[in-house]
Motif scaffolding. Structure first.
Motif, PDB file in Angstrom:
ATOM      1  N   GLY A 193      26.758  34.025  56.745  1.00 24.61           N
ATOM      2  CA  GLY A 193      27.784  35.020  57.059  1.00 24.61           C
ATOM      3  C   GLY A 193      27.855  35.289  58.554  1.00 24.61           C
ATOM      4  O   GLY A 193      28.947  35.404  59.130  1.00 24.61           O
ATOM      5  N   GLN A 194      26.700  35.393  59.201  1.00 25.74           N
ATOM      6  CA  GLN A 194      26.684  35.588  60.648  1.00 25.74           C
ATOM      7  C   GLN A 194      27.240  34.369  61.373  1.00 25.74           C
ATOM      8  O   GLN A 194      27.930  34.504  62.395  1.00 25.74           O
ATOM      9  CB  GLN A 194      25.256  35.880  61.105  1.00 25.74           C
ATOM     10  CG  GLN A 194      24.722  37.219  60.608  1.00 25.74           C
ATOM     11  CD  GLN A 194      23.287  37.471  61.039  1.00 25.74           C
ATOM     12  OE1 GLN A 194      22.610  36.581  61.530  1.00 25.74           O
ATOM     13  NE2 GLN A 194      22.830  38.699  60.846  1.00 25.74           N
ATOM     14  N   ALA A 195      26.926  33.177  60.842  1.00 24.77           N
ATOM     15  CA  ALA A 195      27.471  31.958  61.452  1.00 24.77           C
ATOM     16  C   ALA A 195      28.991  31.931  61.344  1.00 24.77           C
ATOM     17  O   ALA A 195      29.682  31.554  62.297  1.00 24.77           O
ATOM     18  CB  ALA A 195      26.866  30.728  60.768  1.00 24.77           C
ATOM     19  N   ASP A 196      29.527  32.347  60.204  1.00 21.38           N
ATOM     20  CA  ASP A 196      30.978  32.368  60.021  1.00 21.38           C
ATOM     21  C   ASP A 196      31.640  33.308  61.017  1.00 21.38           C
ATOM     22  O   ASP A 196      32.725  33.026  61.539  1.00 21.38           O
ATOM     23  CB  ASP A 196      31.318  32.785  58.593  1.00 21.38           C
ATOM     24  CG  ASP A 196      30.954  31.712  57.571  1.00 21.38           C
ATOM     25  OD1 ASP A 196      30.784  30.550  57.967  1.00 21.38           O
ATOM     26  OD2 ASP A 196      30.830  32.044  56.378  1.00 21.38           O
ATOM     27  N   VAL A 197      30.969  34.450  61.287  1.00 17.61           N
ATOM     28  CA  VAL A 197      31.506  35.401  62.271  1.00 17.61           C
ATOM     29  C   VAL A 197      31.544  34.762  63.651  1.00 17.61           C
ATOM     30  O   VAL A 197      32.527  34.868  64.387  1.00 17.61           O
ATOM     31  CB  VAL A 197      30.658  36.692  62.275  1.00 17.61           C
ATOM     32  CG1 VAL A 197      31.053  37.588  63.453  1.00 17.61           C
ATOM     33  CG2 VAL A 197      30.837  37.452  60.977  1.00 17.61           C
TER      34      VAL A 197
END
Length: 352
Positions: A193-197
């Motif tokens: 999820g952090q990577a997607d952000v």
């Protein structure tokens, strides 16, 4: 290997993306800003849980093999015990046969009477001694067999008890393994999820300096991940690629440590675009390796790396249908100059 993507809510993504953009500019040229504590924390947690899960799996598998060995030992002792019991039964039958023979030949009369009635007393004595010796041998054999049966019974009971104890321990190890894997799965998708952000913002968080394993590679080249399943190969076709696939895909779970294939220098750390989060290394001899669709990076641009050093964690960022590592070998740092990485690695002693 394909897993269903989980995306954070649109509102959360937009808010996080705005916060990232407000804090630092996009890194279209490969530069990136310092990382956040939360990103660093989840990356380190995934790496730690990944190692714990590997250790738990090894312990469980070792315990399972030991339990199977102990079960086989108990089964072997049980078969041996059955053989001893059958041998004892045969001895008992033989002793009974001798006793019956003695009875039929007048075994109930005193020896002196037999000698008086016998035509050849010496022959009678020799026969009697043979009977005594046979009976003595049988008695000793039966006694020995009975002692062996006692020992085997105890050994069988001990082996069975050890097997049950190992089964109990293995159940505990299986529960521990499952607990770690559940925590790891949750942490993996938080990391993704952090990577997607970051990819949506086009800006990478800073490198997370993961604790490197104690393993020191003596080989100059290694596979980019330790355990994997090969998926899309170099040159294969697909709707997701403009022409042909330019690398070799390794199907691995999110958060799997990604290793430098060889010694080199980090020439690019980038977020955004089709490759999502990616790292490009420059190696001696004019070759470059690319590691794409990452969930996090563990190096900064300009770093020197050794063979097998962790440079990031796999993910499913960018144009990706599921968790995997996209690995390329190039003759320039940019796409369009890729060569087939499988024979290239094989020439360097790394068969995939």
């Amino acid at each position: 290997m394909r897993l269903t993507r989980r995306h954070p809510s649109l509102a959360v993504v937009l808010l996080c993306a705005l916060a990232v953009l407000a804090a630092r500019p996009a890194d279209g040229d490969g530069a990136h800003a310092p990382g956040h504590g939360s990103a660093s924390g989840i990356s380190a947690q995934v790496a730690r849980l990944y190692e714990e899960a590997a250790v738990a799996t090894q312990q469980y598998e070792a315990g399972r093999r030991k339990a199977e060995e102990q079960k086989a030992e108990a089964r072997r002792l049980e078969e041996r015990l059955d053989r001893e019991r059958r041998a004892t039964a045969v001895l008992h039958d033989e002793l009974g046969r001798i006793a019956s023979s003695q009875y039929r030949s007048g075994g109930g009369l005193p020896l002196t009477v037999h000698m008086i009635l016998a035509d050849d007393p010496e022959e009678l004595m020799r026969s009697q001694r043979a009977v005594w010796q046979a009976q003595l041998s049988l008695d000793r054999a039966i006694e020995k067999s009975e002692r062996a049966e006692v020992r085997l019974t105890r050994a069988e009971a001990k082996a069975a008890a050890a097997w049950k104890a190992l089964q109990k321990r293995n159940a505990e190890l299986a529960a521990l393994k499952q607990s770690i894997e559940q925590k790891l799965e949750t942490a993996r998708w938080e990391l993704q999820g952090q990577a997607d952000v970051s990819v949506a913002a086009g800006a990478c968080a800073g490198a997370v300096r993961l604790d490197q394993p104690e393993t020191r590679f003596t080989a100059s080249w290694v596979a980019p991940v330790e355990t994997y399943v090969l998926s899309a190969s170099f040159g294969s076709g697909g709707a997701r690629w403009a022409n042909r696939h330019t690398g070799q895909d390794f199907a691995v779970p999110i958060g799997t440590p990604v290793r430098a294939a060889g010694a080199g220098k980090v020439v690019k750390v980038s977020c955004g675009g089709a490759f999502g989060i990616e790292v490009v290394l420059e190696h001696a001899g004019g070759y470059y390796t690319q590691y794409a669709h990452l969930a996090a990076v563990a190096v900064d641009q300009g770093d020197r790396v050794a063979p097998g050093q962790w440079i990031g964690q796999s993910g499913t960022s960018g144009n990706s249908t599921g968790p995997h590592l996209h690995f390329e070998v190039r003759v320039t740092p940019e796409m369009g100059s890729a060569v087939d990485p499988v024979p290239w690695l094989a020439q360097r002693g790394v068969p995939l």
